[in-house]
Design a protein around this motif. Structure first.
Motif, short mmCIF file in Angstrom:
data_model
loop_
_atom_site.label_atom_id
_atom_site.label_comp_id
_atom_site.label_asym_id
_atom_site.label_seq_id
_atom_site.Cartn_x
_atom_site.Cartn_y
_atom_site.Cartn_z
N GLU A 149 -43.58 -11.90 -46.67
CA GLU A 149 -43.28 -13.24 -47.19
C GLU A 149 -44.38 -14.23 -46.82
N ALA A 150 -44.83 -14.19 -45.57
CA ALA A 150 -45.89 -15.10 -45.13
C ALA A 150 -47.18 -14.85 -45.89
N MET A 151 -47.50 -13.56 -46.08
CA MET A 151 -48.74 -13.22 -46.77
C MET A 151 -48.73 -13.71 -48.21
N MET A 152 -47.60 -13.55 -48.86
CA MET A 152 -47.54 -13.98 -50.27
C MET A 152 -47.60 -15.49 -50.41
N ARG A 153 -47.01 -16.21 -49.45
CA ARG A 153 -47.08 -17.68 -49.53
C ARG A 153 -48.52 -18.14 -49.32
N ILE A 154 -49.25 -17.46 -48.44
CA ILE A 154 -50.67 -17.81 -48.23
C ILE A 154 -51.47 -17.57 -49.51
N THR A 155 -51.22 -16.44 -50.15
CA THR A 155 -51.95 -16.17 -51.41
C THR A 155 -51.56 -17.18 -52.50
N ASP A 156 -50.29 -17.63 -52.47
CA ASP A 156 -49.87 -18.66 -53.45
C ASP A 156 -50.72 -19.93 -53.30
N ILE A 157 -51.00 -20.28 -52.05
CA ILE A 157 -51.82 -21.48 -51.80
C ILE A 157 -53.21 -21.31 -52.44
N PHE A 158 -53.78 -20.12 -52.26
CA PHE A 158 -55.12 -19.87 -52.82
C PHE A 158 -55.08 -19.88 -54.34
N PHE A 159 -54.02 -19.31 -54.92
CA PHE A 159 -53.96 -19.23 -56.38
C PHE A 159 -53.62 -20.58 -57.00
N SER A 160 -53.11 -21.52 -56.22
CA SER A 160 -52.74 -22.82 -56.78
C SER A 160 -53.97 -23.71 -57.05
N ILE A 161 -55.13 -23.31 -56.52
CA ILE A 161 -56.36 -24.08 -56.72
C ILE A 161 -57.38 -23.18 -57.41
#
Length: 319
Positions: A149-161
């Motif tokens: 869960e933590a890993m996917m939220r981190i990748t979400d941050i990167f994909f949001s920009i």
């Protein structure tokens, strides 16, 4: 009993190696039957062979590395007539077949030298990002829970920009140098492979052979590195081949826009177009068009190769 067990283990390893070799040869056979993918493979290999030769001995290509470029700048060109921007000609040997650019630097050998810089940079960025993303994605998917869960939220941050904007922002923060821009690209490149590795791992970790490995006492770490990661590599190769061309294009574009601060005489395709674009308005098109075409051929070839790999690695095509 111990000798029998060792013998069985060796037999299993030999069978695995044989199966991998057969699978590789079958993949190569499929690529050769796909004419577009095969053309992409040949052109891509040609570019990499040129870069490797430049590493071994640049003199074999007659390339103009930094010292040679400076020699041209100080009037030590091979031909006095080539100290200006001259059109393609066969009169002075193969150095000048594609003409010269600013400072009388011959375009053909300098493009060959630029391949070493561009391909090395591109492979370093994509390979490092792929390794980081692959390990993080497979580990998080295999263990699941809070780690995943933590890993996917981190990748979400990167994909949001957008990746390019984020990379430039990171580079401006840590210092706008050639090395820092490459580091910034690595930082924004790994989430692609983390997502891809995670999705593939989720489909593999519940397969029978993983359950059999668990029943035989195999550890989670061994399962990840010996069973899961080899199983997800093939689709990652497709993404890898596509990204190589993308990174080369991005760096050339940033060089052309003057964002990347490098030595002005470092052979690089984007830098060569910067040299040539000044003379475009005077009708001296070759100084910018030829390096652009050289770059375009490479990006198209790796795209064709990536598309071909996607087809031949499709399980439905391999039946």
């Amino acid at each position: 009993m111990a000798e029998v067990e060792v013998f069985r283990t060796k037999r299993k390893e030999e069978k695995k190696r044989s199966a991998r070799l057969e699978d590789f040869l079958f993949t190569l056979k499929l690529i050769m039957h796909n004419r577009i993918a095969f053309a992409g493979l040949i052109i891509t290999l040609a570019y990499f062979v040129i870069a490797i030769i430049d590493y071994i001995d640049p003199r074999w290509l007659g390339v103009s590395n930094l010292s040679d470029a400076l020699a041209f700048l100080h009037g030590k060109a091979y031909y006095p007539s080539a100290t200006l921007v001259t059109p393609p000609t066969l009169a002075h040997g193969w150095y000048y077949w594609l003409g010269t650019t600013e400072y009388g630097i011959p375009i053909l050998p300098d493009m060959l030298a630029a391949l070493k810089v561009d391909l090395t940079l591109s492979v370093e960025i994509v390979l490092t990002g792929a390794l980081i993303g692959l390990i993080l994605g497979t580990v998080s998917a295999y263990y699941g829970g809070l780690i995943d869960e933590a890993m996917m939220r981190i990748t979400d941050i990167f994909f949001s920009i957008p990746a390019l904007i984020l990379a430039l922002a990171i580079a401006f923060i840590i210092g706008l140098t050639f090395t820092n821009i490459a580091l910034a690209f690595i930082i924004v490149w790994w989430p692609i492979y983390a997502r891809l590795g995670r999705s593939l791992t989720l489909s593999i970790k519940n397969m029978n052979f993983i359950e059999a490995a668990n029943a035989a006492g195999s550890s989670s770490a061994r399962n990840i590195f010996y069973h899961v990661i080899p199983g997800v590599l093939s689709p990652l190769f497709v993404q890898f081949s596509l990204d190589i061309g993308t990174v080369v294009q991005l760096f050339a574009a940033l060089e052309f826009l003057g964002v990347v601060p490098v030595d002005p005489f470092l052979p690089e395709l984007g830098r060569m177009m910067v040299w040539g674009e000044t003379y475009l308005i005077y009708g001296k098109w070759w100084a910018v068009i030829i390096p652009a075409i050289f770059l375009m051929i490479f990006t198209i070839s790796v795209s064709l190769l990536g598309d071909g790999l996607r087809d031949v690695l499709d399980p439905r095509q391999r039946r």
